[in-house]
Design an enzyme around this catalytic site. Sequence first.
Site, short mmCIF file in Angstrom:
data_model
loop_
_atom_site.label_atom_id
_atom_site.label_comp_id
_atom_site.label_asym_id
_atom_site.label_seq_id
_atom_site.Cartn_x
_atom_site.Cartn_y
_atom_site.Cartn_z
N MET A 129 -23.97 57.42 -0.90
CA MET A 129 -22.91 56.71 -0.21
C MET A 129 -23.45 55.46 0.30
O MET A 129 -22.64 54.33 0.28
CB MET A 129 -22.29 57.52 0.65
CG MET A 129 -21.75 58.74 0.57
SD MET A 129 -21.08 59.80 1.91
CE MET A 129 -19.54 58.84 2.13
N GLY A 130 -24.52 55.18 0.60
CA GLY A 130 -25.26 54.12 1.10
C GLY A 130 -26.58 54.13 1.34
O GLY A 130 -27.26 55.19 1.37
N GLU A 131 -27.00 52.87 1.71
CA GLU A 131 -28.50 52.92 2.33
C GLU A 131 -28.59 51.71 3.39
O GLU A 131 -27.98 50.76 3.12
CB GLU A 131 -29.31 52.56 0.95
CG GLU A 131 -31.01 52.37 1.42
CD GLU A 131 -31.59 52.43 -0.10
OE1 GLU A 131 -32.94 51.89 0.18
OE2 GLU A 131 -31.45 52.75 -1.21
N THR B 169 -31.57 50.12 6.59
CA THR B 169 -32.90 50.11 7.29
C THR B 169 -33.60 51.48 7.58
O THR B 169 -34.68 51.78 7.49
CB THR B 169 -33.22 49.05 8.07
OG1 THR B 169 -32.32 49.23 9.33
CG2 THR B 169 -33.04 47.47 7.62
N GLY C 221 -32.54 54.14 6.53
CA GLY C 221 -32.58 55.40 5.45
C GLY C 221 -31.38 55.45 4.48
O GLY C 221 -30.88 54.37 4.10
N GLN C 222 -30.91 56.75 3.94
CA GLN C 222 -29.91 56.79 3.07
C GLN C 222 -28.65 57.57 3.70
O GLN C 222 -29.07 58.57 4.54
CB GLN C 222 -30.20 57.14 1.85
CG GLN C 222 -31.65 56.49 1.30
CD GLN C 222 -32.36 57.26 0.00
OE1 GLN C 222 -32.07 57.16 -0.97
NE2 GLN C 222 -33.36 58.15 0.63
N VAL C 223 -27.65 57.34 3.09
CA VAL C 223 -26.43 58.29 3.48
C VAL C 223 -26.03 58.97 2.15
O VAL C 223 -25.73 58.23 1.20
CB VAL C 223 -25.20 57.63 4.21
CG1 VAL C 223 -24.11 58.59 4.43
CG2 VAL C 223 -25.72 56.98 5.52
N LYS D 137 -26.96 61.83 6.81
CA LYS D 137 -27.79 60.43 6.90
C LYS D 137 -29.24 61.14 6.92
O LYS D 137 -29.59 61.89 8.05
CB LYS D 137 -27.51 59.77 8.22
CG LYS D 137 -28.26 58.64 8.66
CD LYS D 137 -27.76 58.26 9.86
CE LYS D 137 -28.37 56.67 10.41
NZ LYS D 137 -27.94 56.27 11.60
N ASP E 110 -24.25 47.73 18.68
CA ASP E 110 -24.22 47.29 17.06
C ASP E 110 -22.79 47.47 16.50
O ASP E 110 -22.67 47.88 15.46
CB ASP E 110 -25.27 48.03 16.50
CG ASP E 110 -25.78 47.19 15.09
OD1 ASP E 110 -25.59 46.31 14.97
OD2 ASP E 110 -26.40 48.17 14.38
#
Length: 425
Positions: free
Chosen positions: A102-104, A106, A108-110, A125, A221
């Site tokens: 689904m995404g990446e 800093t 890691g990855q999802v 995650k 954030d």
Amino acid sequence: MATECAAAADLAPGHRRKRARLGWDVAPATKAQIGTFCGQEVGDVTSLVLSAHPMDHTCSSLLSKGVACNASPPWREDDKDGHYVFAIGENLTSRYKIYRKMGEGTFGQVLECWDRESKEMVAIKIVRAVRKYSDAAMIEIDVLQKIARNDAAAKHCVQIRNWFDYRNHICIVCEKLGPSLYDFLRKTGYHPFPTDLVRELGAQLLESVAFMHGLQLIHTDLKPENILLVSLEHVKLPESKGGSLSRKLPKSSAIKLIDFGSTAYHHQDRSYIVSTRHYRAPEVILGHGWSYPCDIWSVGCILVELCSGETLFQTHENLEHLAMMERVLGPLPRHMLERADHHSQKYVRRGRLNWPDGAATRESIQAVVKLPRLQNLVMQHVDHSAGDLIDLLQGLLAYEPSARLTAQEALSHRFFTRYDNRWSR
């Protein structure tokens, strides 16, 4: 993401206790539990339970070869940056099957995965096997669990389902949501959202921030990438009177906050730099320290971006960033500049911002000069209620943190209270 571990009590400042991690693929299996296929150790095929989900359509062929569909993938080295290396269709423990990336970031990855136990798609995650990111993940788990305990309606923030340690990677399992506001804007050519939708999104964002602040949590954030639409559904509305052109918009305005790896408790040390650059408050840049108002500044920047389609402060350098603030919002107060810490004193000269003399390039000066004042920027994109939005933004983007609206105060602003809800949640 809800966890299988007992909820921990809030921790005193400076004494955050690390949670014991749930381990997978750690303890060696007994001989009775192990089979082999091409040298790969797999689970006991006699206890195989097939899932009805289409992601498990390969199970029957694997079973005929003596391989369990919930077998662990072969051990692989992480990539050079510590990211977990995987293949689509593999398992992440026997419970989850990887559907897609689904995404990446800093961190890691999802991955989108099928949860065989709950029979639903989830977002997992997978944190890089790097100490600082693992530590941040454990903080995020603490925060998510605190949020889950206090958000019975589950309407403000993403809900944790589970967490575990898999091959030295912290994995946080959350409910699967829709795209981020940033992704939606990007895929629609950064076309501004209608004012009524901005109003609905802004109200929910402030409700979520007020909820977090009420728990003495500071997100630190906030940005469009960390605000997710709950639904994937969208509608196409005519953009011209003849209806020949159309634009894609979210069908529902319902959103939730994500990414609590940088979240701070109010009692923690707050001397370090926080927030993604474009949404960073002036007190952070000047080294004054920060608190709840830094989230409010970020909300103001986000609302401008949603109604204009463009990042308000598109910069990567501190002095230029402060100069952009002055161009859009007026001069920074002298007392704030004079209190700049030793890292930021170079941006100040004789009680004023050292601009344009301190500019790095002519292009930097031009980037600042071309910015409109806040009032003009809003009126370029907002027809009705422009005056109310400008007044709200001036309260959210007040330079002095103590003069900034709180989230609760902002929710009572006439920009939200004067108009009927025109967008479905």
